[in-house]
Design an enzyme around this catalytic site. Sequence first.
Site, PDB file in Angstrom:
ATOM      1  N   LYS A  59       0.833  -1.209   0.000  1.00  0.00           N
ATOM      2  CA  LYS A  59       0.000   0.000   0.000  1.00  0.00           C
ATOM      3  C   LYS A  59       0.867   1.259   0.000  1.00  0.00           C
ATOM      4  O   LYS A  59       0.624   2.195   0.742  1.00  0.00           O
ATOM      5  CB  LYS A  59      -0.918  -0.003   1.216  1.00  0.00           C
ATOM      6  CG  LYS A  59      -1.883  -1.165   1.234  1.00  0.00           C
ATOM      7  CD  LYS A  59      -2.670  -1.219   2.515  1.00  0.00           C
ATOM      8  CE  LYS A  59      -3.511  -2.479   2.556  1.00  0.00           C
ATOM      9  NZ  LYS A  59      -4.094  -2.691   3.872  1.00  0.00           N
ATOM     10  N   CYS A  60       1.868   1.280  -0.849  1.00  0.00           N
ATOM     11  CA  CYS A  60       2.842   2.364  -0.889  1.00  0.00           C
ATOM     12  C   CYS A  60       2.783   3.047  -2.257  1.00  0.00           C
ATOM     13  O   CYS A  60       2.419   2.414  -3.250  1.00  0.00           O
ATOM     14  CB  CYS A  60       4.240   1.773  -0.639  1.00  0.00           C
ATOM     15  SG  CYS A  60       5.599   2.935  -0.785  1.00  0.00           S
ATOM     16  N   GLY A  61       3.173   4.289  -2.306  1.00  0.00           N
ATOM     17  CA  GLY A  61       3.254   4.994  -3.582  1.00  0.00           C
ATOM     18  C   GLY A  61       4.236   4.359  -4.544  1.00  0.00           C
ATOM     19  O   GLY A  61       4.156   4.568  -5.757  1.00  0.00           O
TER      20      GLY A  61
END
Length: 182
Positions: A59-61
Amino acid sequence: MKKLIMLSLITIFSACSTKSKSEPKASIYDIQLNSLDGNLINLTDFKGKKILFVNVASKCGFTGQYEELQKLYDIYKDNLMIIGAPCNQFGSQESGTEEEIKTFCQRNYGVTFLMTEKLNVKGENQHPLYAWLTQKELNGSTSTSVKWNFQKYLIDEEGKFIDYYYSTTSPLSKKITKHLSK
């Protein structure tokens, strides 16, 4: 706890302490890792190949880098092993279970490279792998700190530290691939 882990690593690798300053003080091949499935990953199986370690999160950029990591692995897999290490230490961006992480990576990015169980890459409970990757006293090259998800560490065919790359460096960057074409 951190002191205990460091003392354990130093004790385990004390036989290597007579090497020159440019040589690792410890062998990365002696570090124990488990896969997402709970199976032992024996790093000695990858002697003769470069290894790219990447702390990953779903769930990271930078999560889209899974696609580039898989492409890099597909291109260079005869000479390169990529090992993704899920980590929940940056913004709680990897909160899933091992099964959820595995399903996410396979379904969304077709990941076939190795993935470890969740690891701590910094702090008091830092995994021995990341102690080796980030401490000159162990890797014989440089001290670093893991700044965010998708930071990368490249090791050569003999287990020596080559370099590290921040999250903003694409896995397909020439900074990395120039070491793989040799």
